[in-house]
Design a protein around this motif. Structure first.
Motif, PDB file in Angstrom:
ATOM      1  N   HIS A 168       0.846  -1.200   0.000  1.00  0.00           N
ATOM      2  CA  HIS A 168       0.000   0.000   0.000  1.00  0.00           C
ATOM      3  C   HIS A 168       0.880   1.249   0.000  1.00  0.00           C
ATOM      4  O   HIS A 168       0.653   2.179  -0.785  1.00  0.00           O
ATOM      5  CB  HIS A 168      -0.915  -0.029   1.240  1.00  0.00           C
ATOM      6  CG  HIS A 168      -1.832   1.155   1.321  1.00  0.00           C
ATOM      7  ND1 HIS A 168      -2.974   1.264   0.546  1.00  0.00           N
ATOM      8  CD2 HIS A 168      -1.767   2.286   2.063  1.00  0.00           C
ATOM      9  CE1 HIS A 168      -3.574   2.414   0.823  1.00  0.00           C
ATOM     10  NE2 HIS A 168      -2.870   3.045   1.737  1.00  0.00           N
ATOM     11  N   ARG A 171       2.530   1.737  -3.413  1.00  0.00           N
ATOM     12  CA  ARG A 171       1.579   2.238  -4.421  1.00  0.00           C
ATOM     13  C   ARG A 171       1.272   3.722  -4.192  1.00  0.00           C
ATOM     14  O   ARG A 171       1.151   4.493  -5.146  1.00  0.00           O
ATOM     15  CB  ARG A 171       0.291   1.418  -4.372  1.00  0.00           C
ATOM     16  CG  ARG A 171       0.432   0.049  -5.039  1.00  0.00           C
ATOM     17  CD  ARG A 171      -0.734  -0.833  -4.684  1.00  0.00           C
ATOM     18  NE  ARG A 171      -1.978  -0.293  -5.192  1.00  0.00           N
ATOM     19  CZ  ARG A 171      -2.474  -0.573  -6.407  1.00  0.00           C
ATOM     20  NH1 ARG A 171      -1.817  -1.384  -7.191  1.00  0.00           N
ATOM     21  NH2 ARG A 171      -3.598  -0.046  -6.802  1.00  0.00           N
ATOM     22  N   LYS A 172       1.194   4.094  -2.933  1.00  0.00           N
ATOM     23  CA  LYS A 172       0.893   5.497  -2.611  1.00  0.00           C
ATOM     24  C   LYS A 172       2.032   6.409  -3.086  1.00  0.00           C
ATOM     25  O   LYS A 172       1.786   7.452  -3.684  1.00  0.00           O
ATOM     26  CB  LYS A 172       0.730   5.613  -1.085  1.00  0.00           C
ATOM     27  CG  LYS A 172      -0.002   6.838  -0.628  1.00  0.00           C
ATOM     28  CD  LYS A 172      -0.433   6.595   0.795  1.00  0.00           C
ATOM     29  CE  LYS A 172      -0.569   7.875   1.558  1.00  0.00           C
ATOM     30  NZ  LYS A 172      -0.888   7.620   2.973  1.00  0.00           N
ATOM     31  N   LEU A 175       1.926   6.586  -6.813  1.00  0.00           N
ATOM     32  CA  LEU A 175       0.798   7.392  -7.279  1.00  0.00           C
ATOM     33  C   LEU A 175       1.116   8.872  -7.160  1.00  0.00           C
ATOM     34  O   LEU A 175       0.765   9.671  -8.030  1.00  0.00           O
ATOM     35  CB  LEU A 175      -0.454   7.021  -6.449  1.00  0.00           C
ATOM     36  CG  LEU A 175      -1.748   7.696  -6.848  1.00  0.00           C
ATOM     37  CD1 LEU A 175      -2.093   7.415  -8.297  1.00  0.00           C
ATOM     38  CD2 LEU A 175      -2.897   7.224  -5.957  1.00  0.00           C
ATOM     39  N   LYS A 179       1.027  10.652 -10.825  1.00  0.00           N
ATOM     40  CA  LYS A 179      -0.343  11.134 -11.103  1.00  0.00           C
ATOM     41  C   LYS A 179      -0.357  12.205 -12.215  1.00  0.00           C
ATOM     42  O   LYS A 179       0.617  12.873 -12.432  1.00  0.00           O
ATOM     43  CB  LYS A 179      -0.993  11.657  -9.832  1.00  0.00           C
ATOM     44  CG  LYS A 179      -0.409  12.944  -9.310  1.00  0.00           C
ATOM     45  CD  LYS A 179      -1.076  13.368  -8.045  1.00  0.00           C
ATOM     46  CE  LYS A 179      -0.473  14.683  -7.600  1.00  0.00           C
ATOM     47  NZ  LYS A 179      -0.528  14.988  -6.247  1.00  0.00           N
TER      48      LYS A 179
ATOM     49  N   LYS B   9      -3.822  16.440   1.097  1.00  0.00           N
ATOM     50  CA  LYS B   9      -3.087  15.712   0.058  1.00  0.00           C
ATOM     51  C   LYS B   9      -3.039  14.191   0.337  1.00  0.00           C
ATOM     52  O   LYS B   9      -3.356  13.374  -0.527  1.00  0.00           O
ATOM     53  CB  LYS B   9      -1.653  16.267  -0.002  1.00  0.00           C
ATOM     54  CG  LYS B   9      -0.954  16.035  -1.296  1.00  0.00           C
ATOM     55  CD  LYS B   9       0.390  16.731  -1.267  1.00  0.00           C
ATOM     56  CE  LYS B   9       1.362  15.980  -2.136  1.00  0.00           C
ATOM     57  NZ  LYS B   9       2.722  16.502  -2.009  1.00  0.00           N
ATOM     58  N   ASP B  10      -2.660  13.870   1.576  1.00  0.00           N
ATOM     59  CA  ASP B  10      -2.535  12.455   1.933  1.00  0.00           C
ATOM     60  C   ASP B  10      -3.893  11.756   1.883  1.00  0.00           C
ATOM     61  O   ASP B  10      -3.998  10.632   1.381  1.00  0.00           O
ATOM     62  CB  ASP B  10      -1.920  12.341   3.336  1.00  0.00           C
ATOM     63  CG  ASP B  10      -1.536  10.914   3.646  1.00  0.00           C
ATOM     64  OD1 ASP B  10      -0.637  10.409   2.957  1.00  0.00           O
ATOM     65  OD2 ASP B  10      -2.145  10.303   4.546  1.00  0.00           O
ATOM     66  N   LEU B  13      -4.914  10.909  -1.664  1.00  0.00           N
ATOM     67  CA  LEU B  13      -4.227   9.700  -2.167  1.00  0.00           C
ATOM     68  C   LEU B  13      -4.867   8.439  -1.583  1.00  0.00           C
ATOM     69  O   LEU B  13      -5.127   7.464  -2.301  1.00  0.00           O
ATOM     70  CB  LEU B  13      -2.739   9.729  -1.790  1.00  0.00           C
ATOM     71  CG  LEU B  13      -1.859  10.733  -2.518  1.00  0.00           C
ATOM     72  CD1 LEU B  13      -0.477  10.805  -1.871  1.00  0.00           C
ATOM     73  CD2 LEU B  13      -1.700  10.367  -3.989  1.00  0.00           C
ATOM     74  N   GLU B  14      -5.159   8.495  -0.276  1.00  0.00           N
ATOM     75  CA  GLU B  14      -5.792   7.346   0.391  1.00  0.00           C
ATOM     76  C   GLU B  14      -7.173   7.074  -0.222  1.00  0.00           C
ATOM     77  O   GLU B  14      -7.545   5.919  -0.454  1.00  0.00           O
ATOM     78  CB  GLU B  14      -5.951   7.612   1.894  1.00  0.00           C
ATOM     79  CG  GLU B  14      -4.671   7.481   2.695  1.00  0.00           C
ATOM     80  CD  GLU B  14      -4.151   6.056   2.782  1.00  0.00           C
ATOM     81  OE1 GLU B  14      -4.928   5.105   2.616  1.00  0.00           O
ATOM     82  OE2 GLU B  14      -2.928   5.903   3.001  1.00  0.00           O
ATOM     83  N   ALA B  16      -8.188   7.741  -3.211  1.00  0.00           N
ATOM     84  CA  ALA B  16      -8.045   7.157  -4.550  1.00  0.00           C
ATOM     85  C   ALA B  16      -7.630   5.694  -4.461  1.00  0.00           C
ATOM     86  O   ALA B  16      -8.126   4.846  -5.211  1.00  0.00           O
ATOM     87  CB  ALA B  16      -7.032   7.952  -5.360  1.00  0.00           C
ATOM     88  N   LEU B  17      -6.742   5.387  -3.538  1.00  0.00           N
ATOM     89  CA  LEU B  17      -6.222   4.018  -3.427  1.00  0.00           C
ATOM     90  C   LEU B  17      -7.242   3.061  -2.823  1.00  0.00           C
ATOM     91  O   LEU B  17      -7.351   1.909  -3.256  1.00  0.00           O
ATOM     92  CB  LEU B  17      -4.938   3.994  -2.588  1.00  0.00           C
ATOM     93  CG  LEU B  17      -3.655   4.431  -3.291  1.00  0.00           C
ATOM     94  CD1 LEU B  17      -2.518   4.554  -2.287  1.00  0.00           C
ATOM     95  CD2 LEU B  17      -3.246   3.448  -4.382  1.00  0.00           C
ATOM     96  N   THR B  18      -7.955   3.516  -1.792  1.00  0.00           N
ATOM     97  CA  THR B  18      -8.869   2.599  -1.102  1.00  0.00           C
ATOM     98  C   THR B  18     -10.293   2.663  -1.658  1.00  0.00           C
ATOM     99  O   THR B  18     -11.094   1.757  -1.424  1.00  0.00           O
ATOM    100  CB  THR B  18      -8.917   2.910   0.407  1.00  0.00           C
ATOM    101  OG1 THR B  18      -9.347   4.265   0.576  1.00  0.00           O
ATOM    102  CG2 THR B  18      -7.570   2.719   1.074  1.00  0.00           C
ATOM    103  N   VAL B  42      -6.101  12.233  -9.262  1.00  0.00           N
ATOM    104  CA  VAL B  42      -5.428  11.136  -8.534  1.00  0.00           C
ATOM    105  C   VAL B  42      -6.098   9.810  -8.876  1.00  0.00           C
ATOM    106  O   VAL B  42      -5.429   8.787  -9.045  1.00  0.00           O
ATOM    107  CB  VAL B  42      -5.443  11.407  -7.011  1.00  0.00           C
ATOM    108  CG1 VAL B  42      -4.861  10.227  -6.252  1.00  0.00           C
ATOM    109  CG2 VAL B  42      -4.641  12.641  -6.679  1.00  0.00           C
ATOM    110  N   LYS B  46      -4.433   6.592 -10.510  1.00  0.00           N
ATOM    111  CA  LYS B  46      -4.511   5.262  -9.893  1.00  0.00           C
ATOM    112  C   LYS B  46      -4.930   4.222 -10.935  1.00  0.00           C
ATOM    113  O   LYS B  46      -4.390   3.112 -10.988  1.00  0.00           O
ATOM    114  CB  LYS B  46      -5.503   5.305  -8.728  1.00  0.00           C
ATOM    115  CG  LYS B  46      -5.457   4.095  -7.835  1.00  0.00           C
ATOM    116  CD  LYS B  46      -6.709   3.310  -7.978  1.00  0.00           C
ATOM    117  CE  LYS B  46      -6.632   2.020  -7.160  1.00  0.00           C
ATOM    118  NZ  LYS B  46      -7.725   1.132  -7.483  1.00  0.00           N
TER     119      LYS B  46
END
Lengths: 179, 167
Positions: A168, A171-172, A175, A179, B9-10, B13-14, B16-18, B42, B46
């Motif tokens: 994880h 990937r972060k 990304l 992006k 920002k963080d 990203l989270e 988009a990922l989750t 984002v 992804k």
């Protein structure tokens, strides 16, 4: 013990059924083993060399690696270690196949889209190289077909939960830069 | 992205990922078009990453004759091992033969070796025990003195002490 006796013992140890069994194991594992080496080394010639070396080592220990699962886990671990050693040994001299060479003539339908994808793929490879080693190893192994978190964990000696968490994070980071 | 939006920002990203958005981020997105656009970007990134990542390892294949080549190399290694075993056992056999011959030779020599006459043996013994007469002169008095440990108050050397009368 005479020389003839020794020769007979050796022949017995590598009986034809051993040869056939080993051939089967190669067929079952060759794709994954090659991909593990390829994900670390990035070029097909070196990946094949390393994959072959891993299988030859497995052959020497084949009497204790007859079970398919045992063989699979052992050869995964060995090929990864051999690939890492080769990369460390060669350092910057190690050539990487460009994305163009790898997927050449696979999808030539949409030229522009294909070209864009290859550029992105090369960029992604560079970004993966910049990841911290712990994250990079997990990512490279997780990308190989049939490699579940437990398999990756078995190769690296870490729990499957740690594999997922590192994946994880990797990937972060990717990304963020891609992006 | 605005400076005040940096803190999201963080979470973007989270998200988009989750695929899940936290409540506070959801509230913020309603009022911030910049962050909504950023989230869309984002998410697109992804999706691109998901397409590209599998190609990293799966883009290449081993050659069609890989298995045959590995089996041939294994066969060569086996032959090499067999030849090596032959060499080792031949060397071990030759060493054993030489050692046995040496042992037999030694035993044979001991049993059938030349016999030394008694007179010669006696003469050799005499010669070994002979000491030159001058050997005694070479001894130092210190050797004799050091053989005994003096009692308390005594000395290694027995030096006569002159009394007052003698003086």
């Amino acid at each position: 013990m005479t020389g003839a006796c020794v020769s007979a013992l050796i022949s017995k140890a590598v009986a034809p059924e051993t040869e056939a069994g080993f051939g089967e194991r190669i067929a079952e594992n060759q794709r994954r083993v090659f991909q593990i080496a390829y994900s670390v080394l990035g070029n097909a010639a070196d990946a094949e060399d390393v994959a072959q070396e891993a299988f030859l080592r497995a052959y020497q220990k084949f009497t204790s690696l007859r079970e398919a699962e045992k063989f699979r886990a052992w050869v995964n671990r060995i090929v990864f270690r051999l690939a890492l050693n080769r990369r460390r040994g060669h350092g910057r001299r190690l050539a990487r196949d460009s994305a163009w060479q790898i997927t050449e003539a696979r999808t030539m339908v949409d030229g522009a889209k294909y070209a864009e994808q290859q550029v992105l793929l090369d960029q992604l490879r560079r970004e993966i190289e910049r990841l911290p080693e712990k994250l990079r190893s997990v990512l490279q192994l997780s990308l190989v077909e049939e490699m579940e978190a437990a398999d990756v964990g078995a190769v690296l000696g870490i729990p499957a939960g740690t594999v997922r968490s590192r994946m994880h994070t990797a990937r972060k980071l990717l990304l963020e830069v891609m992006k | 992205m605005k400076i005040e939006c940096e803190k999201w920002k963080d979470q973007l990203l989270e998200a988009a990922l989750t695929g899940t958005t936290a409540k506070d981020l959801e509230e913020h997105l309603k009022s911030c078009t910049k962050c909504s656009t950023e989230l869309a970007e984002v998410r697109a990134g992804k999706a691109r990453l998901d397409t590209l990542l599998p190609l990293i390892a799966q883009g290449a294949e081993p050659q069609a004759d890989f298995r045959a080549r590995v089996l041939a190399a294994a066969g060569d290694a086996r032959k090499e091992n067999r030849a090596m075993a032959w060499r080792v056992w031949t060397l071990a056999g030759a060493t054993a033969v030489v050692a046995t011959l040496l042992m037999v030779g030694l035993v044979f020599l001991r049993r059938n070796g030349p016999v030394v006459p008694q007179e010669e043996l006696a003469a050799a013994q005499k010669l070994a025990e002979w000491r030159a007469p001058s050997d005694g002169l070479l001894r130092t008095p210190g050797q004799e003195i050091l053989k005994t440990m003096p009692r308390l108050g005594k000395s290694y050397l027995n030096v006569p002490v002159k009394t007052d009368k003698e003086e």
